[in-house]
Scaffold this motif. Structure first.
Motif, PDB file in Angstrom:
ATOM      1  N   LYS B   2      -5.193 -17.637  16.369  1.00  0.00           N
ATOM      2  CA  LYS B   2      -4.609 -18.855  16.929  1.00  0.00           C
ATOM      3  C   LYS B   2      -5.083 -19.004  18.372  1.00  0.00           C
ATOM      4  CE  LYS B   2      -0.231 -21.224  16.985  1.00  0.00           C
ATOM      5  NZ  LYS B   2       1.202 -21.050  16.832  1.00  0.00           N
ATOM      6  N   ASN B   3      -6.044 -19.867  18.571  1.00  0.00           N
ATOM      7  CA  ASN B   3      -6.494 -20.147  19.929  1.00  0.00           C
ATOM      8  C   ASN B   3      -5.924 -21.501  20.267  1.00  0.00           C
ATOM      9  OD1 ASN B   3      -8.080 -17.830  20.118  1.00  0.00           O
ATOM     10  ND2 ASN B   3      -9.551 -18.801  18.765  1.00  0.00           N
ATOM     11  N   SER B   4      -6.257 -22.151  21.348  1.00  0.00           N
ATOM     12  CA  SER B   4      -5.941 -23.567  21.338  1.00  0.00           C
ATOM     13  C   SER B   4      -5.848 -24.353  22.595  1.00  0.00           C
ATOM     14  CB  SER B   4      -4.752 -23.861  20.518  1.00  0.00           C
ATOM     15  OG  SER B   4      -3.599 -23.494  21.197  1.00  0.00           O
ATOM     16  N   ASP B  34      -3.093 -14.446  11.901  1.00  0.00           N
ATOM     17  CA  ASP B  34      -3.083 -14.228  13.340  1.00  0.00           C
ATOM     18  C   ASP B  34      -3.037 -12.731  13.663  1.00  0.00           C
ATOM     19  OD1 ASP B  34      -3.203 -15.316  15.871  1.00  0.00           O
ATOM     20  OD2 ASP B  34      -1.041 -15.161  16.159  1.00  0.00           O
ATOM     21  N   ASP B  95     -11.382 -20.767  26.687  1.00  0.00           N
ATOM     22  CA  ASP B  95     -11.383 -20.130  28.005  1.00  0.00           C
ATOM     23  C   ASP B  95     -12.388 -18.981  28.002  1.00  0.00           C
ATOM     24  OD1 ASP B  95     -10.201 -17.760  27.079  1.00  0.00           O
ATOM     25  OD2 ASP B  95      -8.182 -18.495  27.451  1.00  0.00           O
ATOM     26  N   GLU B  96     -12.529 -18.359  29.167  1.00  0.00           N
ATOM     27  CA  GLU B  96     -13.613 -17.366  29.318  1.00  0.00           C
ATOM     28  C   GLU B  96     -13.452 -16.169  28.394  1.00  0.00           C
ATOM     29  OE1 GLU B  96     -13.008 -16.489  33.544  1.00  0.00           O
ATOM     30  OE2 GLU B  96     -12.161 -14.580  32.911  1.00  0.00           O
ATOM     31  N   ARG B  97     -12.197 -15.762  28.112  1.00  0.00           N
ATOM     32  CA  ARG B  97     -11.995 -14.627  27.204  1.00  0.00           C
ATOM     33  C   ARG B  97     -12.414 -14.993  25.790  1.00  0.00           C
ATOM     34  NH1 ARG B  97      -8.844 -13.302  23.289  1.00  0.00           N
ATOM     35  NH2 ARG B  97      -7.661 -15.223  23.552  1.00  0.00           N
ATOM     36  N   GLN B  98     -12.056 -16.209  25.359  1.00  0.00           N
ATOM     37  CA  GLN B  98     -12.406 -16.636  24.011  1.00  0.00           C
ATOM     38  C   GLN B  98     -13.923 -16.756  23.845  1.00  0.00           C
ATOM     39  OE1 GLN B  98      -9.878 -20.089  24.320  1.00  0.00           O
ATOM     40  NE2 GLN B  98      -8.443 -19.295  22.817  1.00  0.00           N
ATOM     41  N   GLU B 163     -11.372  -9.911  17.273  1.00  0.00           N
ATOM     42  CA  GLU B 163     -10.357 -10.646  18.033  1.00  0.00           C
ATOM     43  C   GLU B 163      -9.061  -9.831  18.024  1.00  0.00           C
ATOM     44  OE1 GLU B 163     -10.467 -13.160  19.909  1.00  0.00           O
ATOM     45  OE2 GLU B 163      -8.426 -13.887  20.093  1.00  0.00           O
ATOM     46  N   PRO B 164      -8.505  -9.539  19.207  1.00  0.00           N
ATOM     47  CA  PRO B 164      -7.286  -8.729  19.233  1.00  0.00           C
ATOM     48  C   PRO B 164      -6.124  -9.445  18.552  1.00  0.00           C
ATOM     49  CG  PRO B 164      -8.249  -8.915  21.424  1.00  0.00           C
ATOM     50  CD  PRO B 164      -8.959  -9.886  20.546  1.00  0.00           C
ATOM     51  N   ASP B 165      -5.100  -8.650  18.284  1.00  0.00           N
ATOM     52  CA  ASP B 165      -3.887  -9.191  17.659  1.00  0.00           C
ATOM     53  C   ASP B 165      -3.306 -10.296  18.532  1.00  0.00           C
ATOM     54  OD1 ASP B 165      -1.545  -9.482  16.252  1.00  0.00           O
ATOM     55  OD2 ASP B 165      -1.451  -7.348  15.790  1.00  0.00           O
ATOM     56  N   GLY B 166      -2.897 -11.391  17.884  1.00  0.00           N
ATOM     57  CA  GLY B 166      -2.318 -12.495  18.643  1.00  0.00           C
ATOM     58  C   GLY B 166      -1.004 -12.123  19.304  1.00  0.00           C
ATOM     59  N   ARG B 167      -0.216 -11.238  18.672  1.00  0.00           N
ATOM     60  CA  ARG B 167       1.063 -10.757  19.190  1.00  0.00           C
ATOM     61  C   ARG B 167       1.957 -11.887  19.651  1.00  0.00           C
ATOM     62  NH1 ARG B 167      -0.453  -5.527  22.922  1.00  0.00           N
ATOM     63  NH2 ARG B 167      -2.291  -4.937  21.785  1.00  0.00           N
ATOM     64  N   GLU B 171       6.281 -10.214  22.227  1.00  0.00           N
ATOM     65  CA  GLU B 171       6.646 -10.086  23.623  1.00  0.00           C
ATOM     66  C   GLU B 171       7.282 -11.389  24.094  1.00  0.00           C
ATOM     67  OE1 GLU B 171       3.620  -8.241  26.245  1.00  0.00           O
ATOM     68  OE2 GLU B 171       2.481  -8.243  24.397  1.00  0.00           O
TER      69      GLU B 171
END
Lengths: 90, 179
Positions: B2-4, B34, B95-98, B163-167, B171
């Protein structure tokens, strides 16, 4: 917060994002919108799982109106309360 | 994955792109994937199908090979759907991480395809020389299709894997606010 790097060549980075965000009562979404990233990326930054680019680090520091070294560091950051107490004593 | 939409507020998104992002975000199936563990399980199952395709053909189960090939092809489509946001949107909407994650995934995919394809061909040529094996057209088709489907799905599979866990629910989004 310590970074858990996947690549051993990457340096560990530390930041105070969680504390600063709590202090100013901001959600991840608020901070993400303010600095132009996805809210998941804020989570990765806070957990130290992603080291930001210089531009993003500066953008975040500007948003909090703090010098970048007060938000991000290559060394473990002392708690803000300790830093403030030391400054008051000197 | 899930990006967005965070970037859309910060850039000059066109109406068409906003609609596309909204459409991409509506997938419940992709939301279910996700979690990184589920995505990795899907990638593992897909890789197993790719391996099973030529094996079925070599053993002589031609119908099973055809069904496995079809499943692998559909699996590649599902993987593409799971990583649809990062894979389909232009850099300006990530974004830059994606972008960094996508670039790293595509590098891994390139390395995988660039090594696996030649290895499969080399194995066939080697067995022809050393074992006097004469591949039938069915065998060649099975290896060819498996390699082709792997080439198509590898970028999505690599992206789904790293891709890491969306988590999203583990949290608190907002911390320390007054109640």
């Amino acid at each position: 917060m310590g970074r858990r790097p996947r690549d051993p060549a990457e340096p560990e980075t530390y930041n105070r994002l969680t504390v600063l965000r709590a202090e100013r009562e901001l959600s991840r979404q608020d901070l993400a919108l303010a600095v132009g990233v996805h809210q998941q990326t804020v989570g990765y930054l806070e957990r130290g799982e992603y080291a930001p680019s210089l531009v993003l680090a500066l953008r975040i520091a500007r948003f909090f109106e703090l010098p970048v070294e007060a938000v991000f560091s290559l060394e473990p950051l002392p708690p803000l309360s300790v830093t403030v107490y030391r400054q008051e004593q000197t | 994955m899930k990006n967005s939409r965070a970037i859309l507020g910060a850039t000059t998104a066109t109406d068409g792109m906003r609609k596309k992002v909204a459409r991409l975000e509506r997938s419940r199936l992709a939301d279910w994937f996700d979690a990184q563990g589920r995505r990795r399980a899907l990638v593992g199952a897909w890789a197993a199908l790719l391996f099973a395709l030529p094996v079925s053909a070599f053993v002589g189960f031609h119908f099973a090979a055809a069904m496995t090939g079809l499943s692998a092809f559909l699996g590649a489509g599902l993987l593409r759907h799971v990583v649809r946001m990062a894979a389909d949107l232009p850099d300006a909407y990530l974004d830059e991480r994606q972008v960094a994650t996508r670039d790293r995934a595509y590098l891994y995919a390139y390395r995988t395809v660039a090594s696996t394809g030649p290895i499969a061909l080399f194995a066939i040529y080697l067995s022809m020389d050393l074992l006097d094996y004469v591949p039938s057209s069915t065998h060649l088709w099975a290896v060819g299709w498996s390699t082709l489907i792997m080439s198509v799905g590898a970028p999505s599979a690599a992206l789904a894997w790293i891709e890491p866990d969306g988590r999203s629910g583990s949290e608190p989004d907002r911390v320390g606010h007054r109640s």
